[in-house]
Design a protein around this motif. Structure first.
Motif, PDB file in Angstrom:
ATOM      1  N   ALA A  84      -1.140  10.654 -13.840  1.00  0.00           N
ATOM      2  CA  ALA A  84      -0.572   9.538 -12.386  1.00  0.00           C
ATOM      3  C   ALA A  84      -1.436  10.315 -11.369  1.00  0.00           C
ATOM      4  O   ALA A  84      -1.899   9.527 -11.114  1.00  0.00           O
ATOM      5  N   LEU A  85      -1.416  11.476 -11.397  1.00  0.00           N
ATOM      6  CA  LEU A  85      -2.623  12.083 -10.891  1.00  0.00           C
ATOM      7  C   LEU A  85      -3.731  12.046  -9.790  1.00  0.00           C
ATOM      8  O   LEU A  85      -3.564  11.650  -9.316  1.00  0.00           O
TER       9      LEU A  85
ATOM     10  N   ARG B 155       0.819  -1.177  -0.241  1.00  0.00           N
ATOM     11  CA  ARG B 155       0.139  -0.052   0.029  1.00  0.00           C
ATOM     12  C   ARG B 155       1.314   1.342  -0.041  1.00  0.00           C
ATOM     13  O   ARG B 155       0.586   1.984  -0.732  1.00  0.00           O
ATOM     14  N   LYS B 156       1.690   1.000   0.902  1.00  0.00           N
ATOM     15  CA  LYS B 156       2.931   2.050   1.418  1.00  0.00           C
ATOM     16  C   LYS B 156       4.435   1.876   1.286  1.00  0.00           C
ATOM     17  O   LYS B 156       4.567   0.256   1.913  1.00  0.00           O
TER      18      LYS B 156
ATOM     19  N   ALA C 146      11.544   7.894  -9.073  1.00  0.00           N
ATOM     20  CA  ALA C 146      10.761   8.965  -8.932  1.00  0.00           C
ATOM     21  C   ALA C 146       9.980   7.962  -8.725  1.00  0.00           C
ATOM     22  O   ALA C 146       8.229   8.368  -7.773  1.00  0.00           O
TER      23      ALA C 146
ATOM     24  N   ARG D 139      -2.181   1.518  -8.296  1.00  0.00           N
ATOM     25  CA  ARG D 139      -0.613   1.924  -7.735  1.00  0.00           C
ATOM     26  C   ARG D 139       0.405   1.518  -8.571  1.00  0.00           C
ATOM     27  O   ARG D 139       0.918   2.730  -9.564  1.00  0.00           O
TER      28      ARG D 139
ATOM     29  N   ARG E  19      -0.169   4.230 -11.958  1.00  0.00           N
ATOM     30  CA  ARG E  19       0.262   5.210 -11.134  1.00  0.00           C
ATOM     31  C   ARG E  19       1.897   5.242 -10.968  1.00  0.00           C
ATOM     32  O   ARG E  19       2.665   6.443 -11.764  1.00  0.00           O
TER      33      ARG E  19
ATOM     34  N   CYS F  64      -4.797   9.050 -11.071  1.00  0.00           N
ATOM     35  CA  CYS F  64      -4.451   7.315 -10.936  1.00  0.00           C
ATOM     36  C   CYS F  64      -5.037   6.886  -9.910  1.00  0.00           C
ATOM     37  O   CYS F  64      -4.961   7.232  -8.603  1.00  0.00           O
TER      38      CYS F  64
ATOM     39  N   LEU G  99       9.174   7.603  -4.779  1.00  0.00           N
ATOM     40  CA  LEU G  99       8.306   9.002  -4.573  1.00  0.00           C
ATOM     41  C   LEU G  99       6.340   8.636  -4.880  1.00  0.00           C
ATOM     42  O   LEU G  99       5.756   9.249  -3.790  1.00  0.00           O
ATOM     43  N   SER G 100       6.222   8.279  -5.872  1.00  0.00           N
ATOM     44  CA  SER G 100       5.565   7.870  -5.954  1.00  0.00           C
ATOM     45  C   SER G 100       4.630   7.335  -5.069  1.00  0.00           C
ATOM     46  O   SER G 100       3.526   6.554  -4.845  1.00  0.00           O
TER      47      SER G 100
ATOM     48  N   VAL H 248       4.963   7.591 -13.489  1.00  0.00           N
ATOM     49  CA  VAL H 248       5.673   8.628 -13.240  1.00  0.00           C
ATOM     50  C   VAL H 248       7.096   8.250 -13.617  1.00  0.00           C
ATOM     51  O   VAL H 248       7.953   8.877 -14.102  1.00  0.00           O
TER      52      VAL H 248
ATOM     53  N   GLY I  87       4.688   6.952  -2.169  1.00  0.00           N
ATOM     54  CA  GLY I  87       4.801   7.789  -1.041  1.00  0.00           C
ATOM     55  C   GLY I  87       5.794   7.997   0.193  1.00  0.00           C
ATOM     56  O   GLY I  87       6.116   7.561   1.711  1.00  0.00           O
ATOM     57  N   LEU I  88       7.285   7.833  -0.665  1.00  0.00           N
ATOM     58  CA  LEU I  88       8.844   7.595   0.917  1.00  0.00           C
ATOM     59  C   LEU I  88       8.322   9.104   0.946  1.00  0.00           C
ATOM     60  O   LEU I  88       8.578   9.888  -0.381  1.00  0.00           O
ATOM     61  N   SER I  89       9.172   9.244   1.159  1.00  0.00           N
ATOM     62  CA  SER I  89       9.549  10.320   1.951  1.00  0.00           C
ATOM     63  C   SER I  89      10.453  11.421   1.496  1.00  0.00           C
ATOM     64  O   SER I  89      11.887  10.744   1.182  1.00  0.00           O
ATOM     65  N   TRP I  90      10.643  12.801   0.545  1.00  0.00           N
ATOM     66  CA  TRP I  90      11.497  13.185  -0.164  1.00  0.00           C
ATOM     67  C   TRP I  90      13.011  13.532   0.917  1.00  0.00           C
ATOM     68  O   TRP I  90      13.768  13.817   0.163  1.00  0.00           O
TER      69      TRP I  90
END
Lengths: 359, 573
Positions: free
Chosen positions: A288-289, A127-128, A166, A294, A297, A291, A169-170, A301, A172-175
């Motif tokens: 992607a935004l 999920r994340k 990328a 997952r 998306r 979608c 990030l898509s 990306v 959910g990894l913190s920048w």
């Protein structure tokens, strides 16, 4: 009409770039008023026709189908990368090409696309993203990256990193982690220097000071810069670039096609190309935004990043802003594999768009 | 949603990079446009100079004396990789070593866009071969250029001179006049004095070339303009006779028109081949320069010698013109004159003599007496009137003025007073007096031409324009005075006791003149002079023969005789 363009917006940008690319290629292959390598031009047109078919076929396939082939394609591409190291053709001191019955291609081109599918699929499972999946992702990236780097083809190998980042990030990894990663990457560069081949070191040194050896390794960059700069605002006109037609540009039909365009079409032409690529990437990220899925998306990306990183690095390298690496300009550089893969990725985007636009 | 925020963030990052890239392109294509445009032009435009041939030089009957012939140099284009290949290839074709070619390349290298000459004047066959090879080896090439050819070599070297590469200093002075480094420029003779007329205007061709330096298309150009043709006063046939007869004897012969100053022939021996000077034959050039007989010296205008008895013409004129002697003034010659305990000699014991005989017999004692009557100052003034000690202004480079001594001159140079003994030496053209053959000739010409002294010249026409008007200076001498002097000159030939009697037996013409046997350095043979004119009654030519260490004037007169005989054979007299 506008609706039709919107519906097929990805294909539209590809077609625009592809069309300008063929015109530029025509000019690049012109010598003393004649096309000297008609074969190359004909080949590229045939590749384009095949690539359009590939696009329509891919667009008509539900993108979920590709989940099923991820494992096979990933393993296959890894095997091909190993194979090319063993039996590949050596050109310009690198083992990048493989010929199967007169058909020459670069396994790394296949590997890049296969990697786009793989990384998107794997990270669509959780999920994340968490530490476990991050490590899996990194390992999946490192395998092909190291093999490609061993050819050696550092440029292609490094394109995998932004795609992976990328997708992280898509998912959910913190920048903040990304920033940390970039910093540690920069910090490790002096160590990496020792693992570079001589010609790679040479290229980087020449990049830092291109006029040092104008007839040697820096020659390409110097001549490419002269071509672009002397194009000016309006350009010298199609078929009239002096750098191009008097043969001062090496590799001008492949990696350096952009300098031909910039010389003959001027700033107007080069901004048009950047605009087309920027629009394509922007459309892809916008997709992607929207979608819900997952996998869709991540794919969008990854594909957007794929086009961005190729176009950006290629143009920056022809301008002498980045070291020379062997990256083609998608849709424009001569080469069948790259063209097929680009249209294949557009086909996937079209397939995702069909799903998303319905909503 | 964090995932969406990430994608939006990423999108912004991507935009940022695109803008960065666009900015970079604006920088290259707009801000640095001029810079890169210049570089691109420099890349593909080659301006190849086409050297213009120099003007031809013709004799007075428009026969060619100097012209140009198409020759070929082998060049290497400096903006190419792999010069070692070119060196090796050319070494094979020229049968030499790559190292030698490389050395010539380094020596002649000028700049990155100028082809470097590595071999000069190769054969036509080799030139064509290299043109063919250019398709495979575009870095080498052939540079055609007009080579200067002197049809008669040594015979006219002192008149025509030669051309050579411009020196650094000269180039600095002349670069505003369109000279380029390594241009060739007149170095001697009329090649130097008429450089401005003879020099052509170089043309050029602008080519678009590809990366390998292969020409792709012609962009433009300008045709070279050949230099102006120069017609000389010299008569080639006469020059041939004069040089042919002089050959083997050190000295000079000049034949001139006494009324205009046109030089009809001017020859020195030894001479040099001026074709050698324009060729890449440095060894032979070094030989010319190291020859002890100094073949480069144009003795006729730059050799300084005591004029000896030929100067008696000046002294005689001075005596008569000042009224201090008359043609019937007599002096007794016992074979010497004693002055202050020293004996000043004469060639013979002439006994009682009048002026005419004294000139004819070249009696020293007679002229000692005239000299003493005149005094050194008056001799100096008349010498000055005949322009001794001054250049004649002939249009050839390197002329020297000689020395006309005076009391002041001696004081200045020797810090000594003038003695009567000096006057005696002065009276017979010895002592401190030094003159060039052309000065002595001009003096005689003035006597022939009613006291009007000409400026000698060799340049007649440039194109259709006369370049030297006849310039004369009236010496304000009485016609009678000149007649009396000429009578003496005639008698020098006609009288059996005359010093130039050897010239008497010519049936077709009569000659008049004055001999001179001038003491040179102690222990060395005397110089031989003869200056005269012919035909004696209606002079057309005035001639001088000077033989360096020629022992006696007899040989000078004899040489002129053989020239006149030959002129008669050729129908010139």
């Amino acid at each position: 009409m506008g609706r039709l363009v919107y519906k097929y917006r990805f294909f539209f940008w590809g077609l625009l770039l592809n069309g300008i690319g063929l015109l530029t290629l025509y000019s690049a292959l012109n010598y003393k008023g004649k096309v000297v390598y008609e074969m190359l031009l004909a080949k590229q047109i045939i590749w384009a026709l095949i690539a359009w078919v590939v696009f329509w076929v891919t667009a008509s396939i539900d993108y979920h189908y590709w989940k099923g082939v991820v494992a096979v394609s990933y393993v296959l591409s890894i095997l091909l990368l190993i194979l090319v190291l063993v039996i590949g053709d050596v050109r310009y001191g690198a083992r990048r090409w493989m010929s199967i019955g007169g058909f020459v291609f670069q396994p790394s081109e296949l590997a890049k696309v296969s990697f786009v599918l793989t990384i998107s699929y794997i990270l669509s499972i959780p999920r994340k993203i968490n530490i476990k999946w991050l490590i899996i992702g990194i390992i999946l990236t490192l395998f092909p990256a190291i093999l490609i780097a061993m050819e050696p083809d550092l440029g292609t190998s490094l394109t995998l990193v932004p795609i992976a980042v990328a997708v992280f990030l898509s998912s959910g990894l913190s920048w903040r982690w990304i920033v940390l990663g970039v910093f540690s990457g920069v910090a490790s560069m002096p160590i990496a220097w020792h693992f570079l081949k001589d010609y790679q070191k040479q290229r980087i040194l020449v990049f830092l000071n291109p006029t040092k050896d104008p007839l040697g390794a820096g020659y390409t960059v110097v001549q490419s810069r002269i071509a672009i700069g002397s194009g000016g605002f309006w350009g010298k006109g199609w078929l009239s670039g002096t750098q191009n037609k008097f043969n001062f540009l090496p590799e001008r039909h492949t990696d350096f096609i952009f300098s031909v365009l910039a010389e003959e079409w001027g700033l107007v032409g080069s901004i048009l190309i950047i605009f087309a690529f920027a629009s394509l990437v922007s459309n892809t990220l916008a997709l992607a935004l929207n979608c819900r899925d997952r996998f869709a998306r991540h794919l969008s990306v990854a594909i957007g990043t794929y086009f961005f990183i190729h176009a950006f690095i290629n143009i920056a390298m022809t301008c002498g802003f980045l070291p020379v690496v062997g990256l083609p300009l998608p849709f424009m550089s001569y080469g069948g594999t790259s063209l097929l893969m680009s249209y294949f990725l557009l086909g996937i985007l079209q397939s995702i768009a069909r799903d998303v636009d319905k909503i | 949603m964090e995932k969406h925020d990430n994608i939006i963030l990423f999108n912004r990052l991507v935009y940022f990079f695109w803008i960065l890239l666009a900015g970079g392109l604006i920088y290259l294509q707009v801000i640095k446009y001029d810079y890169y445009l210049r570089l691109s032009k420099k890349n593909f435009i080659r301006r190849i100079p086409i050297p213009a041939p120099r003007g031809d030089i013709l004799d007075r009957k428009l026969r060619p004396l100097a012209g140009s012939k198409l020759s070929f140099n082998i060049v290497i284009n400096p903006r190419t990789k792999n010069k070692e290949n070119s060196f090796r290839l050319l070494a094979k074709l020229l049968k030499t070593t790559p190292k030698k070619i490389q050395r010539r390349y380094r020596l002649n290298y000028f700049g990155p866009y100028r082809p470097v000459v590595v071999a000069r004047e190769v054969s036509k066959a080799l030139a064509f071969k290299i043109e063919e090879l250019r398709m495979v080896y575009p870095q080498i090439g052939i540079q055609p250029y007009p080579k200067r050819i002197y049809s008669y070599g040594p015979m006219l070297a002192h008149v025509l001179g030669y051309i050579r590469a411009i020196s650094k200093n000269k180039f600095k002075r002349l670069k505003d006049y369109g000279y380029k480094p390594r241009d060739r420029i007149g170095a001697e003779g009329v090649e130097k004095s008429y450089e401005a007329y003879l020099r052509g205007r170089d043309g050029w061709i602008e080519l678009a070339v590809d990366k390998m330096g292969r020409p792709v298309e012609v962009l433009g150009g300008k045709d070279p303009v050949k230099g102006e043709q120069l017609v000389l006063t010299v008569d080639k046939d006469l020059q041939e006779i004069v040089y042919g007869k002089l050959k083997g004897t050190v000295g000079s012969v000049i034949i001139m028109d006494p009324y205009t100053g046109e030089i009809l022939a001017l020859a020195n021996w030894p001479s040099y081949d001026n074709n050698t000077m324009v060729s890449p034959r440095s060894k032979e050039i070094a030989e010319i320069f190291s020859n002890p007989l100094a073949p480069m010296l144009n003795r006729a205008i730059a050799g300084l010698y005591p004029p000896g008895s030929t100067f008696k013409l000046v002294v005689a004129t001075a005596g008569l013109d000042s009224g201090l002697i008359t043609p019937s003034t007599k002096f007794y010659c016992p074979g010497y004159l004693e002055l202050g305990g020293a004996r000043f000699g004469c060639a013979h014991i002439h006994r009682q003599e009048v002026l005419e005989d004294a000139i004819a017999h070249s009696c020293n004692v007679y002229f000692y007496h005239v000299g003493l009557i005149l005094g050194a100052d008056r001799i100096f003034l008349y010498g000055k009137r005949f322009a001794f000690g001054e250049k004649t202004g002939i249009d050839l480079p390197g002329e020297r003025g000689g020395i006309l001594p005076s009391r002041e001159w001696k004081k200045k140079h020797f810090s000594q007073p003038w003695f009567d003994g000096d006057t005696l030496n002065f009276s017979i053209g010895q002592g401190y007096l030094l003159a060039t053959p052309i000065q002595v000739l001009r003096m005689a010409a003035a006597i022939v031409n009613s006291g009007k002294m000409v400026r000698p010249f060799v340049g007649l026409f440039s194109g259709n324009v006369r370049i030297n008007p006849v310039q004369t200076k009236d010496l304000m001498l009485d016609e009678d005075v000149l007649k009396w002097v000429k009578d003496g000159m005639k008698k020098a030939v006609s009288s059996p006791e005359g010093t130039a009697h050897i010239l008497a037996d010519l049936r077709f013409t009569s000659v008049a003149g004055k001999t001179g046997t001038a003491q040179s350095q102690p222990g060395k043979p005397a110089h031989g002079w003869f200056v005269g004119y012919f035909p004696a009654d209606k002079p057309r030519y005035v001639a001088i023969v000077f033989l360096e260490y020629g022992k006696s004037s007899f040989f000078a007169a004899k040489l002129l005789r053989s020239i006149i005989v030959e002129m008669h054979k050729k129908g010139m007299i």
